[in-house]
Design an enzyme around this catalytic site. Structure first.
Site, short mmCIF file in Angstrom:
data_model
loop_
_atom_site.label_atom_id
_atom_site.label_comp_id
_atom_site.label_asym_id
_atom_site.label_seq_id
_atom_site.Cartn_x
_atom_site.Cartn_y
_atom_site.Cartn_z
N HIS A 28 0.81 -1.22 0.00
CA HIS A 28 0.00 0.00 0.00
C HIS A 28 0.85 1.27 0.00
O HIS A 28 0.71 2.17 0.83
CB HIS A 28 -1.11 0.00 1.04
CG HIS A 28 -0.75 -0.16 2.50
ND1 HIS A 28 0.24 0.55 3.09
CD2 HIS A 28 -1.29 -0.94 3.46
CE1 HIS A 28 0.29 0.21 4.37
NE2 HIS A 28 -0.62 -0.69 4.61
N HIS A 82 -5.51 -8.78 14.46
CA HIS A 82 -5.52 -7.57 13.64
C HIS A 82 -6.19 -7.91 12.31
O HIS A 82 -5.77 -8.85 11.63
CB HIS A 82 -4.07 -7.10 13.43
CG HIS A 82 -3.94 -5.88 12.59
ND1 HIS A 82 -4.94 -4.94 12.46
CD2 HIS A 82 -2.90 -5.42 11.84
CE1 HIS A 82 -4.51 -3.97 11.66
NE2 HIS A 82 -3.28 -4.24 11.27
N GLU A 84 -6.54 -6.14 9.46
CA GLU A 84 -6.13 -5.59 8.16
C GLU A 84 -5.95 -6.77 7.19
O GLU A 84 -5.52 -7.86 7.60
CB GLU A 84 -4.83 -4.77 8.30
CG GLU A 84 -4.56 -3.98 7.03
CD GLU A 84 -3.47 -2.90 7.17
OE1 GLU A 84 -2.86 -2.78 8.25
OE2 GLU A 84 -3.24 -2.20 6.17
N ASP A 86 -3.88 -7.91 5.17
CA ASP A 86 -2.65 -8.71 5.06
C ASP A 86 -2.63 -9.82 6.11
O ASP A 86 -1.82 -10.74 6.02
CB ASP A 86 -1.38 -7.85 5.14
CG ASP A 86 -1.36 -6.87 6.28
OD1 ASP A 86 -2.43 -6.41 6.70
OD2 ASP A 86 -0.26 -6.55 6.77
N HIS A 144 -1.68 -1.47 14.72
CA HIS A 144 -1.62 -0.36 13.81
C HIS A 144 -3.00 0.14 13.36
O HIS A 144 -3.11 1.14 12.65
CB HIS A 144 -0.76 -0.84 12.62
CG HIS A 144 -0.96 -0.26 11.29
ND1 HIS A 144 -1.46 -0.94 10.21
CD2 HIS A 144 -0.72 0.98 10.87
CE1 HIS A 144 -1.50 -0.16 9.17
NE2 HIS A 144 -1.06 1.02 9.51
N ASP A 163 1.39 -6.25 14.26
CA ASP A 163 2.26 -5.36 13.48
C ASP A 163 3.45 -4.83 14.29
O ASP A 163 4.53 -4.57 13.74
CB ASP A 163 1.47 -4.17 12.94
CG ASP A 163 0.71 -4.50 11.67
OD1 ASP A 163 1.03 -5.51 11.01
OD2 ASP A 163 -0.21 -3.74 11.32
N TYR A 191 10.25 0.34 8.80
CA TYR A 191 8.87 -0.08 9.12
C TYR A 191 8.26 0.85 10.16
O TYR A 191 7.11 1.28 10.03
CB TYR A 191 8.93 -1.52 9.64
CG TYR A 191 7.60 -2.15 9.94
CD1 TYR A 191 6.92 -2.90 8.98
CD2 TYR A 191 7.02 -2.02 11.19
CE1 TYR A 191 5.71 -3.48 9.25
CE2 TYR A 191 5.80 -2.61 11.48
CZ TYR A 191 5.15 -3.34 10.50
OH TYR A 191 3.94 -3.92 10.78
N HIS A 224 4.89 -9.66 10.81
CA HIS A 224 5.74 -9.48 9.61
C HIS A 224 7.20 -9.68 10.00
O HIS A 224 7.64 -9.14 11.02
CB HIS A 224 5.62 -8.07 9.04
CG HIS A 224 4.26 -7.71 8.54
ND1 HIS A 224 3.71 -8.25 7.40
CD2 HIS A 224 3.34 -6.83 9.00
CE1 HIS A 224 2.50 -7.73 7.19
NE2 HIS A 224 2.26 -6.87 8.16
#
Ligand code: FEO
Length: 398
Positions: A28, A82, A84, A86, A144, A163, A191, A224
């Site tokens: 993104h 989370h 999101e 991903d 996040h 995250d 990051y 990640h």
């Protein structure tokens, strides 16, 4: 079951069952030069539990990894720390294969999963009993997204940090200490600058509260990049330093240019900074992109942006970067706006007004030349670089 996708053991009862996205380069808008991973984890307790999933397109990789440990149909719970995409894009496929007894998420996470996939999640309470161990939840709202939370599995001391403490780094190793330290640290810093920086106050609050939670952490497992099994104090110290955003003895000079006039001003300013003994990065937006700019901005006490005026507007590449940087809320910077124009002159003015909106101190007035900078204007840019460098040195020494 035999698979060419294997799970990797994290601790006695926890397995990594995520996916490696070797070739993603645009996350993104964030340039992920070394790819990324989407980490999902399997807890094998009386209630077999999958913690987070993977980005859509990587579901079969995740399910194959799971199947090397247990039959996916035997999983009882899925916990979404989370939502999101991903980490939740693989949820519909996981639900179809697993048919879990329950899906758990935070209250906001449940609404997010409902909006994305029509999935009904059970809102978590403070903890979830899995049998021999318990998953305790830590509210990390806005780290996040508003739904975000961490989970701590007490039986093995694994902190699933989603995250937070992550990085975009694809690789074949599970543990952070198996990677080159400079690569690992630079990806963590990038990051933080591009994902976490605007939530720095929440990071500091979390780090302050952490000792009181009394968690015996043996592994930090983000969503990640690699996992941590040692040096937790160093990681927490790095995060605290990044979140504090104290002025760093470095300058980021960022410019775009049409006919090299703004570039000349940028070079003169950068040389003034350099002559005063402060390290400087000169970044041309024609060959750099916004996440590289933000990483340099976050690491610098001086932020100088220059742009030409085009059709009575700031040059578009600079508008893009300013929008991005402003959203990430850099603090404690000395700003300098400059640019070249032919007649109307909106470019540098726009930068100066955006810096002001960001609360950035601008000790030297905006500098704008007409068509081509004169020798006097180049001298003024050089002098401004020197003045800001001296001012920064005083601040850092305080
Ligand atoms: Fe890795 Fe906020 O998702």
């Amino acid at each position: 079951m035999k698979s060419f996708y294997n799970a990797e053991q994290v601790s006695a009862h926890v397995w990594w069952v995520g996916a490696v996205d070797w070739h993603v380069r645009n996350f993104h808008g964030y340039r992920t030069g070394r790819g990324s991973t989407y980490n999902a984890f399997l807890i094998v307790d009386d209630k077999i539990t999958l913690v987070d999933t993977v980005k859509a397109g990587f579901e079969s990789e995740m399910l194959e990894r799971i199947s090397t440990v247990v039959d996916p149909a035997k999983i009882d719970y899925i916990v979404s720390l989370h939502a999101e995409p991903d980490h939740s894009g693989g949820l519909p496929a996981a639900m179809a294969a697993i048919k879990p007894e329950k899906v758990f998420a935070s209250a906001v996470g449940g609404k997010t999963l409902k909006a994305y996939y029509g999935i009904d999640a059970v809102p978590v309470q403070n903890s979830l009993a899995l049998g021999q161990g318990t998953l305790t939840f830590v509210d990390t709202k806005m780290l996040h997204w508003p739904d975000s939370m961490m989970g701590f599995y007490d039986r093995d001391g694994v902190l699933f940090s989603q995250d937070a403490f992550g990085m975009h780094l694809a690789g074949s190793k599970l543990w952070a200490d198996e990677y080159d330290e400079s690569v690992r640290d630079s990806e963590m810093v990038k990051y933080f600058a591009n994902i976490i920086n605007n939530y720095s106050p929440r990071v500091l609050a979390l780090l302050d509260a952490f000792p009181g939670l009394d968690l015996d952490v043996k592994v930090i497992a983000p969503d990640h990049g690699p996992l941590y099994r040692r040096d937790f104090e160093r990681i927490f110290r790095m995060y605290r330093e990044l979140a504090e955003q104290k002025p760093q003895l470095r300058a980021a000079v960022v410019f775009c240019t049409m006919w090299h006039a703004t570039e000349q001003l940028a070079r003169a300013f950068a040389d003034g900074v350099r002559a005063a003994g402060v390290e400087v990065d000169l970044i041309d937006l024609a060959v750099s992109e916004r996440s590289e700019v933000m990483t340099a901005v976050a690491s610098s006490g001086i932020v100088a942006f220059g742009a030409p005026t085009m059709n009575n507007q700031v040059y578009p590449a600079m508008a893009d970067v300013l929008t991005y940087v402003r959203g990430l809320k850099p603090r404690n910077k000395l700003g300098f706006a400059f640019g070249s124009c032919g007649w109307s002159g909106e470019g540098a003015k726009f930068i100066a007004s955006e810096f002001e909106a960001m609360g950035m101190e601008q000790p030297c007035p905006m500098l704008q030349s007409r068509y081509k900078p004169s020798r006097e204007e180049l001298n003024a840019a050089f002098a401004a670089g020197g003045a800001l460098a001296e001012s920064l040195k005083e601040r850092v020494a305080r």
